[in-house]
Scaffold this motif. Structure first.
Motif, PDB file in Angstrom:
ATOM      1  N   LYS A 149       0.818  -1.216   0.000  1.00  0.00           N
ATOM      2  CA  LYS A 149       0.000   0.000   0.000  1.00  0.00           C
ATOM      3  C   LYS A 149       0.853   1.267   0.000  1.00  0.00           C
ATOM      4  O   LYS A 149       0.664   2.175   0.807  1.00  0.00           O
ATOM      5  CB  LYS A 149      -0.951   0.006   1.205  1.00  0.00           C
ATOM      6  N   ILE A 150       1.798   1.311  -0.930  1.00  0.00           N
ATOM      7  CA  ILE A 150       2.591   2.513  -1.096  1.00  0.00           C
ATOM      8  C   ILE A 150       1.691   3.642  -1.569  1.00  0.00           C
ATOM      9  O   ILE A 150       0.722   3.420  -2.310  1.00  0.00           O
ATOM     10  CB  ILE A 150       3.741   2.271  -2.112  1.00  0.00           C
ATOM     11  N   LYS A 151       1.958   4.846  -1.131  1.00  0.00           N
ATOM     12  CA  LYS A 151       1.143   5.987  -1.524  1.00  0.00           C
ATOM     13  C   LYS A 151       1.253   6.214  -3.028  1.00  0.00           C
ATOM     14  O   LYS A 151       2.347   6.171  -3.589  1.00  0.00           O
ATOM     15  CB  LYS A 151       1.583   7.240  -0.768  1.00  0.00           C
ATOM     16  N   SER A 152       0.129   6.447  -3.651  1.00  0.00           N
ATOM     17  CA  SER A 152       0.127   6.644  -5.102  1.00  0.00           C
ATOM     18  C   SER A 152       0.973   7.849  -5.509  1.00  0.00           C
ATOM     19  O   SER A 152       1.620   7.827  -6.564  1.00  0.00           O
ATOM     20  CB  SER A 152      -1.314   6.820  -5.599  1.00  0.00           C
ATOM     21  N   PHE A 172      14.645   1.021 -13.774  1.00  0.00           N
ATOM     22  CA  PHE A 172      13.443   0.662 -13.010  1.00  0.00           C
ATOM     23  C   PHE A 172      13.722  -0.483 -12.045  1.00  0.00           C
ATOM     24  O   PHE A 172      13.155  -0.528 -10.953  1.00  0.00           O
ATOM     25  CB  PHE A 172      12.313   0.277 -13.968  1.00  0.00           C
ATOM     26  N   VAL A 173      14.607  -1.401 -12.438  1.00  0.00           N
ATOM     27  CA  VAL A 173      14.980  -2.492 -11.540  1.00  0.00           C
ATOM     28  C   VAL A 173      15.625  -1.932 -10.283  1.00  0.00           C
ATOM     29  O   VAL A 173      15.243  -2.284  -9.151  1.00  0.00           O
ATOM     30  CB  VAL A 173      15.942  -3.474 -12.233  1.00  0.00           C
ATOM     31  N   TYR A 174      16.597  -1.049 -10.452  1.00  0.00           N
ATOM     32  CA  TYR A 174      17.286  -0.467  -9.301  1.00  0.00           C
ATOM     33  C   TYR A 174      16.313   0.324  -8.417  1.00  0.00           C
ATOM     34  O   TYR A 174      16.349   0.219  -7.181  1.00  0.00           O
ATOM     35  CB  TYR A 174      18.422   0.462  -9.761  1.00  0.00           C
ATOM     36  N   THR A 175      15.466   1.105  -9.071  1.00  0.00           N
ATOM     37  CA  THR A 175      14.551   1.967  -8.327  1.00  0.00           C
ATOM     38  C   THR A 175      13.514   1.163  -7.547  1.00  0.00           C
ATOM     39  O   THR A 175      13.293   1.387  -6.353  1.00  0.00           O
ATOM     40  CB  THR A 175      13.836   2.928  -9.288  1.00  0.00           C
ATOM     41  N   LEU A 176      12.882   0.211  -8.211  1.00  0.00           N
ATOM     42  CA  LEU A 176      11.787  -0.536  -7.584  1.00  0.00           C
ATOM     43  C   LEU A 176      12.281  -1.509  -6.519  1.00  0.00           C
ATOM     44  O   LEU A 176      11.647  -1.667  -5.471  1.00  0.00           O
ATOM     45  CB  LEU A 176      10.995  -1.284  -8.652  1.00  0.00           C
ATOM     46  N   THR A 177      13.417  -2.170  -6.764  1.00  0.00           N
ATOM     47  CA  THR A 177      13.938  -3.092  -5.746  1.00  0.00           C
ATOM     48  C   THR A 177      14.397  -2.332  -4.505  1.00  0.00           C
ATOM     49  O   THR A 177      14.192  -2.798  -3.371  1.00  0.00           O
ATOM     50  CB  THR A 177      15.103  -3.924  -6.301  1.00  0.00           C
ATOM     51  N   THR A 178      15.006  -1.181  -4.716  1.00  0.00           N
ATOM     52  CA  THR A 178      15.400  -0.363  -3.567  1.00  0.00           C
ATOM     53  C   THR A 178      14.183   0.127  -2.803  1.00  0.00           C
ATOM     54  O   THR A 178      14.179   0.171  -1.563  1.00  0.00           O
ATOM     55  CB  THR A 178      16.241   0.837  -4.025  1.00  0.00           C
ATOM     56  N   ALA A 179      13.120   0.475  -3.529  1.00  0.00           N
ATOM     57  CA  ALA A 179      11.880   0.908  -2.870  1.00  0.00           C
ATOM     58  C   ALA A 179      11.286  -0.227  -2.047  1.00  0.00           C
ATOM     59  O   ALA A 179      10.754  -0.001  -0.952  1.00  0.00           O
ATOM     60  CB  ALA A 179      10.882   1.391  -3.909  1.00  0.00           C
ATOM     61  N   CYS A 180      11.372  -1.459  -2.550  1.00  0.00           N
ATOM     62  CA  CYS A 180      10.869  -2.612  -1.783  1.00  0.00           C
ATOM     63  C   CYS A 180      11.625  -2.771  -0.474  1.00  0.00           C
ATOM     64  O   CYS A 180      11.054  -3.189   0.541  1.00  0.00           O
ATOM     65  CB  CYS A 180      10.994  -3.889  -2.614  1.00  0.00           C
ATOM     66  N   LEU A 181      12.910  -2.444  -0.495  1.00  0.00           N
ATOM     67  CA  LEU A 181      13.711  -2.529   0.729  1.00  0.00           C
ATOM     68  C   LEU A 181      13.338  -1.429   1.706  1.00  0.00           C
ATOM     69  O   LEU A 181      13.107  -1.679   2.896  1.00  0.00           O
ATOM     70  CB  LEU A 181      15.198  -2.451   0.378  1.00  0.00           C
ATOM     71  N   THR A 182      13.259  -0.208   1.217  1.00  0.00           N
ATOM     72  CA  THR A 182      13.048   0.930   2.115  1.00  0.00           C
ATOM     73  C   THR A 182      11.627   0.998   2.662  1.00  0.00           C
ATOM     74  O   THR A 182      11.416   1.500   3.771  1.00  0.00           O
ATOM     75  CB  THR A 182      13.364   2.242   1.386  1.00  0.00           C
ATOM     76  N   ILE A 183      10.645   0.484   1.898  1.00  0.00           N
ATOM     77  CA  ILE A 183       9.259   0.585   2.361  1.00  0.00           C
ATOM     78  C   ILE A 183       8.973  -0.396   3.495  1.00  0.00           C
ATOM     79  O   ILE A 183       8.015  -0.218   4.254  1.00  0.00           O
ATOM     80  CB  ILE A 183       8.279   0.350   1.185  1.00  0.00           C
ATOM     81  N   THR A 184       9.798  -1.431   3.625  1.00  0.00           N
ATOM     82  CA  THR A 184       9.562  -2.444   4.659  1.00  0.00           C
ATOM     83  C   THR A 184      10.592  -2.415   5.775  1.00  0.00           C
ATOM     84  O   THR A 184      10.481  -3.194   6.725  1.00  0.00           O
ATOM     85  CB  THR A 184       9.566  -3.854   4.042  1.00  0.00           C
ATOM     86  N   THR A 185      11.588  -1.538   5.669  1.00  0.00           N
ATOM     87  CA  THR A 185      12.671  -1.526   6.652  1.00  0.00           C
ATOM     88  C   THR A 185      12.997  -0.097   7.047  1.00  0.00           C
ATOM     89  O   THR A 185      13.295   0.735   6.179  1.00  0.00           O
ATOM     90  CB  THR A 185      13.940  -2.188   6.080  1.00  0.00           C
TER      91      THR A 185
END
Length: 222
Positions: free
Chosen positions: A46-49, A90-103
């Protein structure tokens, strides 16, 4: 810390391995699969749009620049390769976002100290630096307001603004060091663990599964 996600250190290592793996391997389909899975994960969390839109817009601009450099302005244009290197953004951006949004930064610092045995001075120093950023932003704003009250406008690129900000940072660093010492922090001394960050076999299973799947896709898919 309540166990909800994969161990932060392993999440960081998995993100790093995926980024490095796809940096040296041309596999557009793998890049798209990783981006799709990361995007689904972000939506599930549920990341903010607004945040997602801003992130994709910035990544899109960077990807477009990379694509034009690799295709339109190349002596030997290759559409597939240009799309591959553009999709890596996009790979770098989205995978990093997956890390930061949960940690959180605190969880990451504790995990690096306990699980990867990062020296405590680096872990606590990193936390201190991250926590002082909002105070520094407020201090810079205060400096600019004080200058305007005296009829002096300090622009973003003004050397005077940065000189005053450096003085504030030095003062804050000294206060921070005194505060850590007053709370019993001694460099090199053994420390007890207030909040334990577990590293379970389930974490290793998820980590290895992610590494294996990325490698299989990268080497089997074009």
């Amino acid at each position: 810390m309540r166990k909800k996600e994969m161990n932060p250190s392993l999440k960081f290592l998995l993100t790093l391995i995926i980024s490095l793996e796809l940096s040296f391997r041309v596999s557009l389909i793998t890049n798209l699969i990783v981006c799709a899975l990361a995007l689904i994960f972000l939506l599930y969390k549920k990341i903010k749009s607004k945040d997602l839109g801003a992130m994709l817009f910035a990544a899109g601009l960077a990807a477009f620049t990379v694509f034009t450099s690799g295709y339109w302005f190349s002596d030997h244009p290759n559409l597939w390769y240009a799309l591959d290197i553009a999709s890596r953004v996009f790979v770098y951006t989205l995978t990093t976002a997956c890390l930061t949004i949960t940690t959180t930064a605190e969880e990451m610092a504790r995990s690096l100290e306990q699980n990867l045995h990062l020296p405590s001075k680096f872990a606590y120093g990193t936390l201190a630096a991250l926590n002082i950023i909002p105070k520094m932003a407020a201090a810079v704003k205060q400096i600019r307001v004080a200058g305007m009250m005296r009829g002096v406008y300090l622009s973003f690129w003004s050397p005077t603004l940065y000189f005053k900000a450096i003085l504030v940072a030095l003062s804050s660093a000294d206060n921070l060091a005194q505060g850590m010492e007053s709370h019993g922090y001694v460099e090199g001394a053994p420390r007890s663990t207030i909040v334990e960050v577990p590293l379970t076999s389930k974490d290793w299973l998820y980590f290895l599964a992610g590494v294996v799947l990325v490698n299989l896709c990268a080497f089997l898919l074009p």
